[in-house]
Structures are given as C-alpha cells and as structure tokens.
Design a protein around this motif. Structure first.
Motif, PDB file in Angstrom:
ATOM      1  N   GLU A 158       0.836  -1.208   0.000  1.00  0.00           N
ATOM      2  CA  GLU A 158       0.000   0.000   0.000  1.00  0.00           C
ATOM      3  C   GLU A 158       0.868   1.254   0.000  1.00  0.00           C
ATOM      4  O   GLU A 158       0.567   2.227  -0.689  1.00  0.00           O
ATOM      5  N   ARG A 159       1.935   1.252   0.789  1.00  0.00           N
ATOM      6  CA  ARG A 159       2.850   2.413   0.821  1.00  0.00           C
ATOM      7  C   ARG A 159       3.482   2.647  -0.547  1.00  0.00           C
ATOM      8  O   ARG A 159       3.615   3.793  -0.982  1.00  0.00           O
ATOM      9  N   GLU A 160       3.887   1.566  -1.205  1.00  0.00           N
ATOM     10  CA  GLU A 160       4.480   1.680  -2.537  1.00  0.00           C
ATOM     11  C   GLU A 160       3.473   2.254  -3.536  1.00  0.00           C
ATOM     12  O   GLU A 160       3.799   3.129  -4.328  1.00  0.00           O
TER      13      GLU A 160
ATOM     14  N   TYR B  68      -0.154  13.163  -4.256  1.00  0.00           N
ATOM     15  CA  TYR B  68      -1.122  13.697  -3.292  1.00  0.00           C
ATOM     16  C   TYR B  68      -0.780  15.135  -2.886  1.00  0.00           C
ATOM     17  O   TYR B  68      -1.619  16.029  -2.981  1.00  0.00           O
ATOM     18  N   ALA B  69       0.449  15.373  -2.442  1.00  0.00           N
ATOM     19  CA  ALA B  69       0.836  16.710  -1.976  1.00  0.00           C
ATOM     20  C   ALA B  69       0.774  17.739  -3.109  1.00  0.00           C
ATOM     21  O   ALA B  69       0.396  18.894  -2.894  1.00  0.00           O
ATOM     22  N   SER B  70       1.116  17.321  -4.305  1.00  0.00           N
ATOM     23  CA  SER B  70       1.053  18.222  -5.451  1.00  0.00           C
ATOM     24  C   SER B  70      -0.393  18.629  -5.755  1.00  0.00           C
ATOM     25  O   SER B  70      -0.672  19.791  -6.069  1.00  0.00           O
ATOM     26  N   ALA B  71      -1.304  17.676  -5.653  1.00  0.00           N
ATOM     27  CA  ALA B  71      -2.723  17.979  -5.870  1.00  0.00           C
ATOM     28  C   ALA B  71      -3.234  18.938  -4.802  1.00  0.00           C
ATOM     29  O   ALA B  71      -3.948  19.901  -5.108  1.00  0.00           O
ATOM     30  N   ILE B  72      -2.848  18.707  -3.551  1.00  0.00           N
ATOM     31  CA  ILE B  72      -3.250  19.600  -2.459  1.00  0.00           C
ATOM     32  C   ILE B  72      -2.736  21.014  -2.717  1.00  0.00           C
ATOM     33  O   ILE B  72      -3.470  22.000  -2.569  1.00  0.00           O
ATOM     34  N   GLY B  73      -1.480  21.132  -3.122  1.00  0.00           N
ATOM     35  CA  GLY B  73      -0.910  22.451  -3.404  1.00  0.00           C
ATOM     36  C   GLY B  73      -1.602  23.155  -4.554  1.00  0.00           C
ATOM     37  O   GLY B  73      -1.837  24.366  -4.503  1.00  0.00           O
ATOM     38  N   SER B  74      -1.941  22.425  -5.598  1.00  0.00           N
ATOM     39  CA  SER B  74      -2.633  23.016  -6.751  1.00  0.00           C
ATOM     40  C   SER B  74      -4.024  23.516  -6.372  1.00  0.00           C
ATOM     41  O   SER B  74      -4.446  24.599  -6.785  1.00  0.00           O
ATOM     42  N   ILE B  75      -4.724  22.721  -5.581  1.00  0.00           N
ATOM     43  CA  ILE B  75      -6.056  23.138  -5.131  1.00  0.00           C
ATOM     44  C   ILE B  75      -5.939  24.320  -4.177  1.00  0.00           C
ATOM     45  O   ILE B  75      -6.769  25.240  -4.209  1.00  0.00           O
ATOM     46  N   MET B  76      -4.889  24.333  -3.356  1.00  0.00           N
ATOM     47  CA  MET B  76      -4.706  25.423  -2.394  1.00  0.00           C
ATOM     48  C   MET B  76      -4.518  26.764  -3.103  1.00  0.00           C
ATOM     49  O   MET B  76      -5.033  27.788  -2.651  1.00  0.00           O
ATOM     50  N   TYR B  77      -3.804  26.779  -4.226  1.00  0.00           N
ATOM     51  CA  TYR B  77      -3.621  28.028  -4.968  1.00  0.00           C
ATOM     52  C   TYR B  77      -4.972  28.566  -5.435  1.00  0.00           C
ATOM     53  O   TYR B  77      -5.251  29.760  -5.308  1.00  0.00           O
ATOM     54  N   ALA B  78      -5.816  27.691  -5.940  1.00  0.00           N
ATOM     55  CA  ALA B  78      -7.152  28.123  -6.371  1.00  0.00           C
ATOM     56  C   ALA B  78      -7.960  28.617  -5.175  1.00  0.00           C
ATOM     57  O   ALA B  78      -8.645  29.637  -5.257  1.00  0.00           O
ATOM     58  N   MET B  79      -7.858  27.921  -4.048  1.00  0.00           N
ATOM     59  CA  MET B  79      -8.612  28.315  -2.855  1.00  0.00           C
ATOM     60  C   MET B  79      -8.182  29.698  -2.371  1.00  0.00           C
ATOM     61  O   MET B  79      -9.020  30.542  -2.053  1.00  0.00           O
ATOM     62  N   ILE B  80      -6.901  29.950  -2.342  1.00  0.00           N
ATOM     63  CA  ILE B  80      -6.395  31.229  -1.840  1.00  0.00           C
ATOM     64  C   ILE B  80      -6.797  32.385  -2.749  1.00  0.00           C
ATOM     65  O   ILE B  80      -7.158  33.457  -2.272  1.00  0.00           O
ATOM     66  N   CYS B  81      -6.750  32.161  -4.060  1.00  0.00           N
ATOM     67  CA  CYS B  81      -7.027  33.254  -4.999  1.00  0.00           C
ATOM     68  C   CYS B  81      -8.508  33.546  -5.195  1.00  0.00           C
ATOM     69  O   CYS B  81      -8.921  34.700  -5.096  1.00  0.00           O
TER      70      CYS B  81
ATOM     71  N   GLU C   9      -5.645   5.478   0.348  1.00  0.00           N
ATOM     72  CA  GLU C   9      -6.590   5.490  -0.779  1.00  0.00           C
ATOM     73  C   GLU C   9      -7.823   6.343  -0.484  1.00  0.00           C
ATOM     74  O   GLU C   9      -8.302   7.058  -1.354  1.00  0.00           O
ATOM     75  N   GLY C  10      -8.344   6.259   0.722  1.00  0.00           N
ATOM     76  CA  GLY C  10      -9.517   7.059   1.083  1.00  0.00           C
ATOM     77  C   GLY C  10      -9.235   8.547   1.043  1.00  0.00           C
ATOM     78  O   GLY C  10     -10.082   9.343   0.634  1.00  0.00           O
ATOM     79  N   HIS C  11      -8.023   8.927   1.456  1.00  0.00           N
ATOM     80  CA  HIS C  11      -7.632  10.338   1.397  1.00  0.00           C
ATOM     81  C   HIS C  11      -7.547  10.797  -0.057  1.00  0.00           C
ATOM     82  O   HIS C  11      -8.008  11.895  -0.405  1.00  0.00           O
ATOM     83  N   TRP C  12      -6.956   9.958  -0.910  1.00  0.00           N
ATOM     84  CA  TRP C  12      -6.827  10.299  -2.326  1.00  0.00           C
ATOM     85  C   TRP C  12      -8.201  10.399  -2.997  1.00  0.00           C
ATOM     86  O   TRP C  12      -8.445  11.262  -3.829  1.00  0.00           O
ATOM     87  N   THR C  13      -9.113   9.543  -2.605  1.00  0.00           N
ATOM     88  CA  THR C  13     -10.477   9.610  -3.137  1.00  0.00           C
ATOM     89  C   THR C  13     -11.128  10.936  -2.769  1.00  0.00           C
ATOM     90  O   THR C  13     -11.824  11.552  -3.591  1.00  0.00           O
ATOM     91  N   ALA C  14     -10.897  11.415  -1.546  1.00  0.00           N
ATOM     92  CA  ALA C  14     -11.451  12.701  -1.120  1.00  0.00           C
ATOM     93  C   ALA C  14     -10.872  13.846  -1.947  1.00  0.00           C
ATOM     94  O   ALA C  14     -11.596  14.775  -2.333  1.00  0.00           O
ATOM     95  N   VAL C  15      -9.568  13.793  -2.254  1.00  0.00           N
ATOM     96  CA  VAL C  15      -8.949  14.832  -3.094  1.00  0.00           C
ATOM     97  C   VAL C  15      -9.523  14.782  -4.509  1.00  0.00           C
ATOM     98  O   VAL C  15      -9.798  15.822  -5.107  1.00  0.00           O
ATOM     99  N   LYS C  16      -9.723  13.572  -5.032  1.00  0.00           N
ATOM    100  CA  LYS C  16     -10.319  13.457  -6.373  1.00  0.00           C
ATOM    101  C   LYS C  16     -11.744  14.012  -6.389  1.00  0.00           C
ATOM    102  O   LYS C  16     -12.163  14.597  -7.387  1.00  0.00           O
ATOM    103  N   ASN C  17     -12.472  13.883  -5.290  1.00  0.00           N
ATOM    104  CA  ASN C  17     -13.815  14.470  -5.217  1.00  0.00           C
ATOM    105  C   ASN C  17     -13.751  15.991  -5.280  1.00  0.00           C
ATOM    106  O   ASN C  17     -14.618  16.631  -5.884  1.00  0.00           O
ATOM    107  N   ILE C  18     -12.729  16.578  -4.669  1.00  0.00           N
ATOM    108  CA  ILE C  18     -12.552  18.037  -4.761  1.00  0.00           C
ATOM    109  C   ILE C  18     -12.284  18.416  -6.216  1.00  0.00           C
ATOM    110  O   ILE C  18     -12.843  19.392  -6.727  1.00  0.00           O
ATOM    111  N   LEU C  19     -11.454  17.649  -6.894  1.00  0.00           N
ATOM    112  CA  LEU C  19     -11.152  17.932  -8.303  1.00  0.00           C
ATOM    113  C   LEU C  19     -12.400  17.778  -9.176  1.00  0.00           C
ATOM    114  O   LEU C  19     -12.608  18.556 -10.112  1.00  0.00           O
ATOM    115  N   LYS C  20     -13.241  16.801  -8.874  1.00  0.00           N
ATOM    116  CA  LYS C  20     -14.497  16.640  -9.618  1.00  0.00           C
ATOM    117  C   LYS C  20     -15.415  17.841  -9.410  1.00  0.00           C
ATOM    118  O   LYS C  20     -16.067  18.310 -10.341  1.00  0.00           O
TER     119      LYS C  20
END
Length: 156
Positions: free
Chosen positions: A68-70, A77-90, A111-122
């Motif tokens: 699972e770690r691999e 994940y962190a890159s997606a969070i950062g990209s969404i954060m730029y939109a949130m701040i602006c 996986e559950g955390h990544w699913t939540a990030v994908k829901n934000i992107l959707k």
C-alpha cells in the motif's frame, strides 16, 4: 514606463470588470483546466460538493502494508493539495473546509484520502467557470455563518 491598458489576466486569474454596476470578478477557469489535465481528471464525472458530510477521514486510512505504501508513493497527493490550495487562496474560498480536512494527511495519505482529493477535483470540474465577485451598488456587508463541531477530527 509603458501603459499596457487594463489587465485581463494576472498569475492565472482572469479579471472581469463591469464599471456600470461597479463589479469586479476574478476567475481561474483556465488554471483549473490545467490542474484537471495534470491529474487526469478532465474527463471525470462532475462533483456536486467538494466534500460530503458523511466522509470521515482519519489516520487509520493511511497505508499499513509495504504494498500500500508503494502504491501511494506513486500518487501525487501533496502536489494535488498544493494546486487546489492556490485556487482556494485566490478565488475559491468554498474549498477551504475540504482542503483543510485532506491536507492533514500529506505525510502518509491512503486510498480514502486520495479519493477525497479526487472528489474536490471533480467539484472543481463542475464549477470551474464560477468566479468571485467584488463590489456592487450596495455597501459591502459581510455575513458569515459557522457551525462548531469538535467531533470532525477523530484523530485528536
């Protein structure tokens, strides 16, 4: 100094003006399209909420086996969070809660955390043409509502 007229874009933010109604709007539709393409979400379903109320994220959802770690080490994940954060701040303060919940797990996302990030992107895919508006005829009065709940963070 050279006058280049009024700015239409600045740092990926499109500027709309309506001088007759005294309105200024900011939109990041083009930036959001680039983010969706970067994370292969441009053809995804369109989400209705950045985070549903019944989603509960916790440390227990983090990877526990080497396999699972691999798998999760290959996910940006962190890159997606950062990209969404730029939109949130602006221009997108509506993403604040969902982003605060998902950004807690950047050190060891599952996986559950990544699913939540994908829901934000959707959700961003559905609302990419929404923009933040300043001004208007009336005085600016800020109205805010909050609901305090100390039960949302199950880890603490």
């Amino acid at each position: 100094m050279k006058d280049l007229r009024e700015a239409a874009y600045i740092l990926g933010v499109k500027i709309y003006r309506d001088r007759s109604r005294r309105l200024l709007g900011l939109s990041q539709g083009t930036y959001i399209d680039k983010v969706l393409k970067r994370f292969s979400m441009e053809e995804s379903k369109r989400g209705f909420l950045p985070m549903r109320h019944d989603i509960s994220l916790s440390k227990e959802m983090s990877p526990s086996t080497p396999q699972e770690r691999e798998r999760m080490s290959q996910i940006p994940y962190a890159s997606a969070i950062g990209s969404i954060m730029y939109a949130m701040i602006c221009t997108r303060p509506d993403l604040s809660y969902a982003l605060s919940m998902t950004s807690r797990y950047q050190a060891n996302p599952g996986e559950g955390h990544w699913t939540a990030v994908k829901n934000i992107l959707k959700y961003l895919r559905r609302t990419k043409d929404v923009f933040l508006v300043y001004g208007g005829e009336e005085d600016l009065r800020i109205k805010g509502y909050t609901g305090a709940s100390f039960q949302t963070n199950k880890d603490d």
